[in-house]
Design an enzyme around this catalytic site. Structure first.
Site, PDB file in Angstrom:
ATOM      1  CG  ASP A   1      -2.321 -15.557 -26.928  1.00 18.46           C
ATOM      2  OD1 ASP A   1      -1.252 -16.012 -26.466  1.00 18.46           O
ATOM      3  OD2 ASP A   1      -3.440 -15.948 -26.542  1.00 18.46           O
TER       4      ASP A   1
ATOM      5  CD  GLU B   1      -2.949 -22.904 -22.308  1.00 17.37           C
ATOM      6  OE1 GLU B   1      -3.315 -23.979 -22.817  1.00 17.37           O
ATOM      7  OE2 GLU B   1      -2.449 -21.965 -22.967  1.00 17.37           O
TER       8      GLU B   1
ATOM      9  CG  HIS C   1      -1.727 -17.131 -23.248  1.00 19.08           C
ATOM     10  ND1 HIS C   1      -1.564 -17.897 -24.385  1.00 19.08           N
ATOM     11  CD2 HIS C   1      -2.156 -17.995 -22.286  1.00 19.08           C
ATOM     12  CE1 HIS C   1      -1.890 -19.152 -24.131  1.00 19.08           C
ATOM     13  NE2 HIS C   1      -2.245 -19.242 -22.856  1.00 19.08           N
TER      14      HIS C   1
END
Length: 570
Positions: free
Chosen positions: A235, A354, A289
């Site tokens: 990540d 996201e 990410h």
């Protein structure tokens, strides 16, 4: 206590009369079973053996699993979780005339001379719709014990259930130690899972978890019949995965050389998981990410470590793979295909959650190249490129729900697994579009929630999501708001541990026994009664503790030994 006569799938309401000591052993609850009142001894030389239906004997991985389960049966040393720890069973054990000396595994539909049984690895690596895990476990009043199944996985599941039925008398001066027994025989258990995907996700990027911690987690997963390990391996914060073709990623992105996973480690985890009936899929979340990639390839990242980070990312550090850049896409395709090739299972996750528009809007290079494109189209083109390479190598993509609801990928494919995480309410919308889903809702299945804010300079901050108790997880309805015609699109679900505030020292207590509650939801079908479930979950938890898991307590032990006495309305 009275014996149960039949227990059916939990979608049928269970009455209180079915709660007995005989039920308390079984987690997850089987599809149906019957049992009696006879006590059997377990021989100190107990073994698990294949019968003549299995040509050539057990494959190596099932043989290893059988050895482990045999050890559990002979070493768990769990006494009944009741006030006298099973002392009242002593007379029945002493006078028992039947002894279980062997559990026989029998493969149905096989030719004893030509059928070679599949390995566990081959079966956990099947697509969800092709997995067969059902079994029948029979223990006669005389002590003859048999598991029959149509698959290697089914044989394993039946043997796993058998070990839950074994108890040990408490120690007593003048009596032999470690007297093991099986109460409430004869047993007839016919069992199959309600859903083919029953998983757990671990994030090893926010904080690193050594291989031995992952293996311990896999072992506990198997005791609850979970069958999928979703490994969120990298990540924005770190890249612990060592790739010989992309060496700079881990050299510059891991916390240290000691906190890395080699390709050998990946294979080791897959083999270990397979012996426990668990398949593995990796996730490399893109295009968001991915700030950590910028440590090795800064030219590929938009808004790298931009501040204030909250404007450009959901959590620090900011940074996303640039869209609309042919070189970046080629890099991402090659990287994705490389990581996907490390696993033998059919699934690989490209993430997609996201995505931050402000990050891309702040990138002059991207704005210049994407002047005539909107963000939806740019995301779709990027993800389609990744998936084209995955499909060419035989992988089925897994994505987060944004790839359907927020940035819909035009050719996502209805075989793609969509992880519904933002809210359980979103499942209906995803299935209405014809996509297969895996339930992973933050409002039920996130195990990291409720520990307060982890960002600094935020003294009064709280978690963005609330703590889910085992009872909250257990109350989850996999079919809530999903139309009857779309129910076949529900593949199952999983609990998840994001590790901003978790590490190897807290891993067990964060996960267990709450993940076991989720395991029963997706094996037994949801709709269970928490009062009836609690004594069984106590039993599972104490057995897990005996096997080396530092599980959280569900209640004071006084309550655990007295089912129902500590209920709110008792």
């Amino acid at each position: 206590m009275p014996s149960s006569t039949a227990v059916v799938r939990k979608s049928t309401v269970l009455s209180l009369v079915l709660f007995t000591a005989s039920v308390s052993a079984l987690w997850p609850l089987p599809t149906n079973f019957t049992n009696g009142t006879t006590t059997l001894k377990l021989s100190p030389t107990f073994t698990i053996q294949a019968d003549q239906s299995i040509a050539g004997g057990l494959p190596a991985d099932l043989s290893s699993a059988v050895n482990q389960l045999t050890w559990y049966a002979l070493n768990d040393n769990l006494s009944p979780v009741v006030p006298d720890s099973g002392e009242s069973d002593r007379a029945g054990v002493t006078s028992a005339t039947g002894t279980v000396s062997q559990l026989t595994l029998s493969l149905l539909g096989s030719n004893t001379t030509t059928t070679k049984i599949s390995t566990l690895r081959a079966e956990v690596d099947k697509k969800l719709e092709d997995k067969v895990e059902g079994y029948t476990l029979t223990i006669t009043a005389e002590g003859v014990a048999t598991v029959q199944a149509n698959s290697t996985l089914g044989l394993l599941r039946g043997a796993q259930t058998f070990t839950q039925l074994v108890y040990t008398l408490p120690s007593k001066v003048g009596e032999a130690d470690n007297q093991r027994y099986i109460p409430y025989a004869p047993w007839q258990i016919v069992d199959t899972p309600a859903f083919p995907h029953r998983g757990f996700m671990l994030d090893t990027a926010r904080n690193f978890f050594p291989i031995e911690d992952i293996k311990r987690t896999l072992s506990a997963m198997s005791w609850a019949k979970l069958n999928t390990f979703h490994w969120h391996i990298v990540d924005s914060q770190s890249w612990p995965l060592v790739l010989p073709t992309f060496p700079l990623l881990s050299q510059k992105g891991a916390y240290s050389a000691a906190k890395t996973y080699s390709t050998v480690d990946i294979e080791d985890i897959q083999a270990y998981a397979a012996e426990r009936g668990i398949g593995v899929f990796l996730e490399v979340d893109m295009p968001g990410h991915t700030s950590i990639i910028g440590e090795a390839y800064p030219e590929y990242i938009s808004c790298k470590e931009a501040t204030p980070w909250a404007t450009f990312a959901n959590e620090p550090p900011a940074g996303q793979l640039r869209l609309g850049d042919a070189e970046v896409l080629s890099f991402a395709e090659n990287l994705t295909s490389t990581v996907a090739s490390l696993t033998t299972g059919p699934y690989f996750s490209t993430g997609g959650d996201e995505i931050n528009a402000a990050c891309y809007n702040s990138d002059p290079a991207m704005n210049a190249s994407q002047a005539n494109a909107n963000l939806n189209d740019s995301v779709s083109t990027f993800v389609s490129g990744l998936h084209q390479g995955l499909r060419a190598s035989g992988k089925v993509p897994v994505v987060w729900e944004e790839m359907v609801l927020n940035y819909p990928v035009k050719d996502l494919g209805n075989d793609t697994l969509v992880l519904v995480w933002i809210s359980s309410d979103d499942a209906a919308a995803v299935t209405a579009l014809g996509h297969k889903i895996v339930h992973a809702p933050s409002n039920y299945m996130y195990l990291d929630c409720g520990h307060g804010a982890w960002v600094g300079n935020f003294a009064n901050g709280s978690s963005w999501c609330t703590f889910s108790s085992w009872q909250k997880i257990y109350s989850f309805d996999p079919y809530a708001n999903i139309t009857a015609e779309n129910r076949d699109l529900v593949m199952g679900g999983q609990t998840l541990l994001w590790t901003e505030q978790a590490n190897p020292q807290t891993l067990d207590s964060y996960v267990w026994p709450r993940a076991a509650a989720g395991a029963e939801v997706f094996w037994s079908g949801g709709g269970g009664n928490v009062s009836l479930a609690l004594p069984r979950l106590h039993d599972w938890t104490y057995r897990a503790i005996n096997r080396g898991i530092n599980a959280d307590a569900l209640q004071p032990e006084w309550c655990a030994r007295r089912p129902g006495v500590c209920d709110l309305t008792a």
